[in-house]
Motif scaffolding. Structure first.
Motif, PDB file in Angstrom:
ATOM      1  N   VAL A  31       0.837  -1.205   0.000  1.00  0.00           N
ATOM      2  CA  VAL A  31       0.000   0.000   0.000  1.00  0.00           C
ATOM      3  C   VAL A  31       0.871   1.253   0.000  1.00  0.00           C
ATOM      4  N   LEU A  32       1.952   1.250   0.758  1.00  0.00           N
ATOM      5  CA  LEU A  32       2.860   2.396   0.785  1.00  0.00           C
ATOM      6  C   LEU A  32       3.477   2.642  -0.585  1.00  0.00           C
ATOM      7  N   LEU A  34       2.252   1.747  -3.536  1.00  0.00           N
ATOM      8  CA  LEU A  34       1.204   2.245  -4.429  1.00  0.00           C
ATOM      9  C   LEU A  34       0.884   3.707  -4.151  1.00  0.00           C
ATOM     10  N   TRP A  35       0.863   4.086  -2.868  1.00  0.00           N
ATOM     11  CA  TRP A  35       0.590   5.467  -2.512  1.00  0.00           C
ATOM     12  C   TRP A  35       1.683   6.392  -3.033  1.00  0.00           C
ATOM     13  N   LEU A  36       2.936   5.968  -2.865  1.00  0.00           N
ATOM     14  CA  LEU A  36       4.048   6.783  -3.353  1.00  0.00           C
ATOM     15  C   LEU A  36       4.022   6.901  -4.874  1.00  0.00           C
ATOM     16  N   GLY A  38       1.383   6.727  -6.810  1.00  0.00           N
ATOM     17  CA  GLY A  38       0.268   7.614  -7.135  1.00  0.00           C
ATOM     18  C   GLY A  38       0.606   9.063  -6.865  1.00  0.00           C
ATOM     19  N   PHE A  39       1.361   9.311  -5.822  1.00  0.00           N
ATOM     20  CA  PHE A  39       1.749  10.683  -5.497  1.00  0.00           C
ATOM     21  C   PHE A  39       2.730  11.235  -6.525  1.00  0.00           C
ATOM     22  N   ARG A  42       1.097  11.585 -10.498  1.00  0.00           N
ATOM     23  CA  ARG A  42      -0.188  12.244 -10.717  1.00  0.00           C
ATOM     24  C   ARG A  42      -0.101  13.174 -11.916  1.00  0.00           C
ATOM     25  N   ARG A  52      -5.431  16.333  -8.020  1.00  0.00           N
ATOM     26  CA  ARG A  52      -5.515  15.343  -6.965  1.00  0.00           C
ATOM     27  C   ARG A  52      -5.379  13.959  -7.572  1.00  0.00           C
ATOM     28  N   TRP A  53      -4.636  13.081  -6.903  1.00  0.00           N
ATOM     29  CA  TRP A  53      -4.472  11.721  -7.418  1.00  0.00           C
ATOM     30  C   TRP A  53      -5.419  10.753  -6.748  1.00  0.00           C
ATOM     31  N   TYR A  54      -6.121  11.205  -5.723  1.00  0.00           N
ATOM     32  CA  TYR A  54      -7.071  10.340  -5.026  1.00  0.00           C
ATOM     33  C   TYR A  54      -8.487  10.808  -5.348  1.00  0.00           C
ATOM     34  N   TRP A  56     -11.358  11.256  -3.252  1.00  0.00           N
ATOM     35  CA  TRP A  56     -12.157  11.422  -2.029  1.00  0.00           C
ATOM     36  C   TRP A  56     -13.060  12.601  -2.187  1.00  0.00           C
TER      37      TRP A  56
END
Length: 56
Positions: A31-32, A34-36, A38-39, A42, A52-54, A56
């Motif tokens: 998960v870390l 994938l988050w990096l 995506g950050f 973007r 924004r890459w998320y 929400w």
């Protein structure tokens, strides 16, 4: 006989907890990463800013 069964039960519980914790560490690592990714990857908006890459 009962103390032997208790020791075996304790060993099984501790083995199960250790395995679950190890699996959770690998999940957290994925998960870390994938988050990096995506950050870092973007896309930019039409104004040149970063979007924004998320979702929400």
């Amino acid at each position: 006989m009962v103390p032997l069964l208790l020791v075996l039960l304790l060993a099984v519980i501790l083995f199960g907890i250790g395995f679950a914790v190890k699996v959770l560490w690998w999940v957290a690592l994925v998960v870390l990463v994938l988050w990096l990714l995506g950050f870092v990857m973007r896309s930019t908006t039409t104004g040149g800013g970063r979007g924004r890459w998320y979702r929400w």
